[in-house]
Every structure is written in structure tokens, then in C-alpha cells.
Design an enzyme around this catalytic site. Structure first.
Site, mmCIF file in Angstrom:
data_model
loop_
_atom_site.group_PDB
_atom_site.id
_atom_site.type_symbol
_atom_site.label_atom_id
_atom_site.label_comp_id
_atom_site.label_asym_id
_atom_site.label_seq_id
_atom_site.Cartn_x
_atom_site.Cartn_y
_atom_site.Cartn_z
ATOM 1 N N HIS A 135 0.808 -1.230 -0.008
ATOM 2 C CA HIS A 135 0.191 0.165 0.005
ATOM 3 C C HIS A 135 0.830 1.347 -0.076
ATOM 4 O O HIS A 135 1.219 1.871 0.926
ATOM 5 C CB HIS A 135 -0.847 -0.051 1.197
ATOM 6 C CG HIS A 135 -2.087 0.786 1.121
ATOM 7 N ND1 HIS A 135 -2.132 1.755 -0.059
ATOM 8 C CD2 HIS A 135 -3.095 1.249 2.249
ATOM 9 C CE1 HIS A 135 -3.464 2.492 0.349
ATOM 10 N NE2 HIS A 135 -3.794 2.188 1.566
ATOM 11 N N ASP A 227 -2.709 -1.628 12.111
ATOM 12 C CA ASP A 227 -3.696 -1.906 10.988
ATOM 13 C C ASP A 227 -4.800 -3.217 11.649
ATOM 14 O O ASP A 227 -4.280 -3.752 12.536
ATOM 15 C CB ASP A 227 -3.057 -2.173 9.764
ATOM 16 C CG ASP A 227 -3.744 -2.256 8.579
ATOM 17 O OD1 ASP A 227 -4.994 -1.841 8.727
ATOM 18 O OD2 ASP A 227 -3.387 -2.934 7.510
HETATM 19 N N1 CP Z 1 -6.237 3.529 4.427
HETATM 20 C C1 CP Z 1 -6.790 3.441 3.276
HETATM 21 O O1 CP Z 1 -6.405 3.157 2.194
HETATM 22 O O2 CP Z 1 -8.425 3.613 3.377
HETATM 23 P P1 CP Z 1 -9.114 3.137 2.186
HETATM 24 O O3 CP Z 1 -9.392 1.587 2.263
HETATM 25 O O4 CP Z 1 -10.747 3.802 2.978
HETATM 26 O O5 CP Z 1 -9.026 3.629 0.921
HETATM 27 N N1 NVA Z 2 -4.461 -3.919 5.320
HETATM 28 C C1 NVA Z 2 -5.676 -3.375 5.263
HETATM 29 C C2 NVA Z 2 -5.489 -2.060 4.677
HETATM 30 C C3 NVA Z 2 -6.708 -1.199 4.197
HETATM 31 C C4 NVA Z 2 -6.294 0.160 3.939
HETATM 32 C C5 NVA Z 2 -6.457 -4.162 3.976
HETATM 33 O O1 NVA Z 2 -5.696 -4.661 3.093
HETATM 34 O O2 NVA Z 2 -7.517 -4.454 4.043
#
Ligand code: CP
Ligand code: NVA
Length: 309
Positions: A135, A227
């Protein structure tokens, strides 16, 4: 033109340039409204096409504002309305159309290979808006938030992650290599980073340590990240996994092992990994963290367009 798929593939110099630009842009629009253009509207006339194969609130909104503030516009595609998923249209043909109609493509996907496949056929930049393995836009923005609050380069701080070994952590590990900061990870033994990730750490001779005792991970931290234990589409026995993370829950007691002025960050959405007493405390900077994504993603877009100052 540059792609933004993985922090690993971008030079430290370029990542730093993005953060410097974001800081200047944020400072220079203090009196502006959300939809007002940055001076010079550097992406005037440009269209960012976004597609989310998984849920999103923050990434969707922050990219919307980011391209608008740069003078461009955005269109969000629903994957279930495209021929790509339903009628079997190829990625190659889809990518050619996207390249002819738009100027950049932001994709949130459940398949890392798809990002690479799109990259192969697109003649416009692709941005990874979250994949199973990373991410990157989130973590680059989080480095910005840490430095903004701590008023120090992140390389001078003790960074801790307490939680699952997931996409967000993978990007934090890549950032720890690119920005040379110490990173402690606190997680249950059977949820530690994969062998591939550990090899990447080793290869880059980085100082990442893994602790199965959350107190050790939290000790002397300047920043504690967390997270959700269960990520989107995490195919596990959820109850079992949540149980194994019980002692990694972030509460006041655990925060007390960190430095007094330690801040708490979380990309959101949250689950039960953090107690309200921490999440809603003064130490928690999660709302500032979320909003900063607009500023950093603007500079990521400019980097992709080759227009970074
Ligand atoms: N943190 C983040 O990416 O949030 P969303 O999944 O809401 O885009
Ligand atoms: N680790 C989480 C991040 C969400 C923004 C997911 O992948 O669902």
C-alpha cells in the site's frame, strides 16, 4: 512518465522529492478551499481514471481531491460494469482504451499480477492504490505525517509496527529501507513477515527487528503504527487469528512502554486491534494522517507525470 507501484522500485531521492513537494504544496494552500486549484494548476486538463476492485473511502476521496486541486479531474470506474470482468475483455485492450481516454490510472486490486499486466500495456502511468502485497501511497504519506508531527527526519526516530504482517507493513518495511529508519515489528510468531520479505530485509542489510512480545516492540518507540488484524479478502479462520492477536491489542498500558510523546498512527479502517482510549487519545494522529494523503498523492501524481518541481 513514471509508474508508482511499489516503494521498492522507486529511488530514495525521488521519494524524498515527492515529500518535499508535498510539504511546499500543503503550506501554500492553507487559505484555499478543498476544490480550489493549486497555483498554476499543473495538471489542468488531465484525467485520472480510478478503479477499485476492493472497498475504499480514504484512497477514493484523497485521489479525487488531489487531482482536482492540481487542476485535473477524475472518473471512477466500477469493475463490475466493465467488459474486463464480465465479458472477458483483455487487460491489453482495456489498457489501450484507458490510455487513449485518460492520462493516469489508479488501481486498487486483489491481484499484484494485474498491476504488472496493466503496466505492460498502458502508455499512461499506473498507481497502486493498494494490492495484496503493498500500500505504497499510504505509507509514503505516513512518512510525511511522521516528519510533520515530529519535526525530524524519520531516520532519527524509532518506528514500531504492532499488528499483522500485511500489505501496509510490507510498504513500511520498504520505506524503512528507502528512508533508513529503524523498525520494530511486534506480531505473533506465526504471523511474522514472509520469507520473501525477510530476504528483502536481509539483502538490504536493514535494521528491522521482529518481536513476539508486544512490550519489547513498543519500548522507546516514537511512533506506533497498527492496522486491522483481518485485511480485506484475508482468507483465514478469522476467530482463530483474532484470538492469536489478543495480547497485541494496543492499549494505554502498551503505549506506556513507548516514549512519552509517542504518537499512534493507523491507516484506517480500524478493527479491534486498538482500544478507544488510545485511538481517541491526544497521542493518536489518525485524522491528520488520513488528510495528509491528499497532499502526498498530489506530489505522487506530479512525479508520475514528470512534473515534480
Ligand atoms: N487507508 C486506506 O487506504 O483507506 P481506504 O481503504 O478507505 O481507502
Ligand atoms: N491491510 C488493510 C489496509 C486497508 C487500507 C487491507 O488490506 O484491508
Amino acid at each position: 512518465m513514471k509508474h508508482f507501484i511499489n516503494l521498492k522500485d522507486i529511488s530514495s531521492r525521488d521519494l524524498r522529492k515527492i515529500l518535499i513537494d508535498a510539504k511546499k504544496r500543503k503550506q501554500s494552500r492553507k487559505k484555499l478551499n478543498n476544490l480550489d486549484n493549486d497555483k498554476g494548476a499543473p495538471l489542468k486538463g488531465k484525467l485520472l481514471i480510478q478503479m477499485f476492485e476492493k472497498s475504499s473511502l480514504r484512497t477514493r476521496l484523497s485521489f479525487y481531491l488531489a487531482i482536482k486541486q492540481l487542476g485535473g479531474s477524475t472518473l471512477t470506474l466500477r469493475p463490475d460494469e466493465l467488459h474486463l470482468s464480465k465479458g472477458g475483455e483483455s487487460i491489453e485492450d482495456t489498457a489501450k482504451i484507458l490510455s487513449n481516454f485518460g492520462n493516469a490510472f489508479m488501481l486498487r486490486t486483489d491481484n499484484d499480477v494485474k498491476l504488472e499486466d496493466f503496466k505492460k500495456y498502458l502508455s499512461i502511468p499506473i498507481i497502486n492504490g493498494l494490492s495484496p502485497s503493498s500500500h505504497p501511497t499510504q505509507i509514503l504519506s505516513d512518512v510525511f505525517t511522521v516528519e510533520e508531527i515530529k519535526k525530524k527526519p524519520i531516520s532519527k526516530l524509532n518506528i514500531t509496527w504492532i499488528g499483522d504482517s500485511n500489505n501496509v507493513l510490507n510498504s513500511l518495511i520498504a520505506a524503512s529501507i528507502k528512508f533508513s529508519f529503524k523498525l520494530k515489528i511486534g506480531c505473533p510468531k506465526n504471523y511474522q513477515p514472509s520469507r520473501n520479505v525477510k530476504n528483502y530485509i536481509k539483502k538490504n542489510r536493514n535494521k528491522v527487528s521482529i518481536h513476539y512480545d508486544p512490550k519489547k516492540a513498543a519500548k522507546d518507540a516514537d511512533v506506533i503504527f497498527s492496522d486491522k488484524v483481518i485485511s480485506m479478502n484475508d482468507k483465514v479462520n478469522k476467530l482463530k487469528k483474532l484470538n492469536q492477536f489478543k495480547k497485541f491489542k494496543i492499549n494505554k498500558k502498551l503505549m506506556s512502554f513507548a516514549k512519552k510523546d509517542c504518537i499512534f498512527l493507523h491507516c484506517l479502517p480500524r478493527g479491534k486491534e486498538v482500544e478507544e482510549s488510545v485511538f481517541l487519545s491526544k497521542q493518536s494522529k489518525v485524522w491528520q494522517q488520513a488528510l495528509n494523503r491528499v497532499h502526498v498523492q498530489k506530489s505522487i501524481l506530479l512525479y508520475c507525470f514528470g512534473k515534480l518541481r
